[in-house]
Design a protein around this motif. Structure first.
Motif: not given
Length: 332
Positions: A13-16, A18-19, A27-30, A49-50
């Motif tokens: 969820q670090l990536l969420t 950051w986004l 949208p695809g990554l989320r 990959s994420m």
């Protein structure tokens, strides 16, 4: 055979975050990120990959990875993050991380080194998770320590096992110290004085309870299969929160209540039997620890009050927790 490295759903969820900070739709990554509950185990190749998908959206690959790590909050590391928050000083915090790193990666990797002038956190080169994942991890480590201390913390040096990227200058700007690449280890060296730095939100009572919860989570790791492991870890996490229920666990595991019940039935289990069995097992472990009050144990087991714990314990063992503890301690 070594267990394949992985991270947790809470970590990805670090990536969420950051986004969100970069206002990137993706949208695809989320969708992929949102499909992972905090207690889920995410294989390392999927996490890598994420990260690749995320940094492809930014003009600077290295800066993006450093920014992802900078989003760190205790919740991204689960019970370990909150345990660090409750520690007395940085020495206790580093010891807790070393003790429970397996909850995060599935393996014990870090080595803590000390000499007269420095303390180091070191991961062997063979444990490297690649340029992006290692960058995020070390950036998150420093950022989390700074958040825990509510102060700036500058390492003596940082080393990475991967080769120098094109934007190597971004690393020294971020860490505020010399950064080496193609090193034999992934390593962060701090002045020895940092060990005595007090953590402003330390709480000995909370630290003690979280330490017991982390111990229980470690016991759950060698479960016989992925479903049993995920189920037990979820139950152990929710139990002291007082939110353990069939509906909540089904939602956490991305199953319908009926699907979860069918899986339990296929194993010859019932929901009430699992909860009872888990509480009995943990009660024996906690009673053997004289530092825990009976009221603390009741809370850790998810009982609303100690009298409810006393009734359940009498039903399990025909005795009171206090008398059972005296016997345990007498024979220990």
């Amino acid at each position: 055979m070594a267990t394949p490295l992985r991270v947790t759903g809470a970590w990805v969820q670090l990536l969420t975050d950051w986004l969100d900070s970069q206002q990137l739709p993706a949208p695809g990554l989320r969708l992929l990120l949102d499909s992972r509950a905090p207690a889920d185990l995410v294989p390392m190749p999927l996490w890598q990959s994420m990260l690749e998908q995320a940094v492809a959206l930014a003009p600077s690959r290295s800066l993006a990875a450093l920014q992802v790590g900078a989003q760190i909050q205790p919740r991204h590391v689960g019970v370990l993050g909150y345990l660090l928050l409750a520690c007395h000083d940085l020495a206790q915090g580093m010891a807790a991380y070393q003790r429970y790193e397996r909850l995060f990666y599935g393996e014990d990797l870090v080595q803590v080194g000390l000499n007269a002038d420095e303390v180091s956190l070191c991961w062997p080169a063979e444990a490297s998770t690649g340029e992006l994942a290692d960058t995020v991890a070390i950036a998150a480590l420093l950022s989390l320590l700074q958040r825990l201390l509510a102060a700036s913390l500058r390492p003596c040096r940082v080393s990475f096992a991967f080769a120098a990227p094109a934007e190597a200058h971004a690393y020294e700007a971020f860490f505020g110290c010399p950064v080496r690449f193609s090193a034999g280890t992934t390593q962060v060296d701090f002045p020895i004085e940092v060990l005595a730095l007090r953590l402003p939100r330390s709480d000995p009572g909370v630290q003690q309870m979280l330490d017991r919860q982390a111990q229980a989570l470690l016991l759950a790791l060698p479960a016989s299969d992925a479903f049993a492991r995920a189920l037990q870890q979820c139950m152990l996490r929710l139990l002291p929160e007082g939110t353990l229920s069939l509906n909540r666990v089904a939602a956490e595991l991305h199953l319908s209540v009926r699907s979860l019940q069918r899986r339990l039935e296929a194993r010859g289990d019932t929901w009430s039997g699992l909860v009872d069995g888990l509480r009995q097992q943990l009660a024996q472990q906690y009673l053997a620890d004289p530092a825990l009050l009976l009221s603390d144990i009741a809370l850790l087991l998810g009982f609303s009050e100690q009298s409810a714990f006393n009734r359940a314990f009498r039903r399990w063992n025909g005795d009171t927790p206090a008398r059972a503890r005296r016997r345990l301690l007498l024979h220990s």
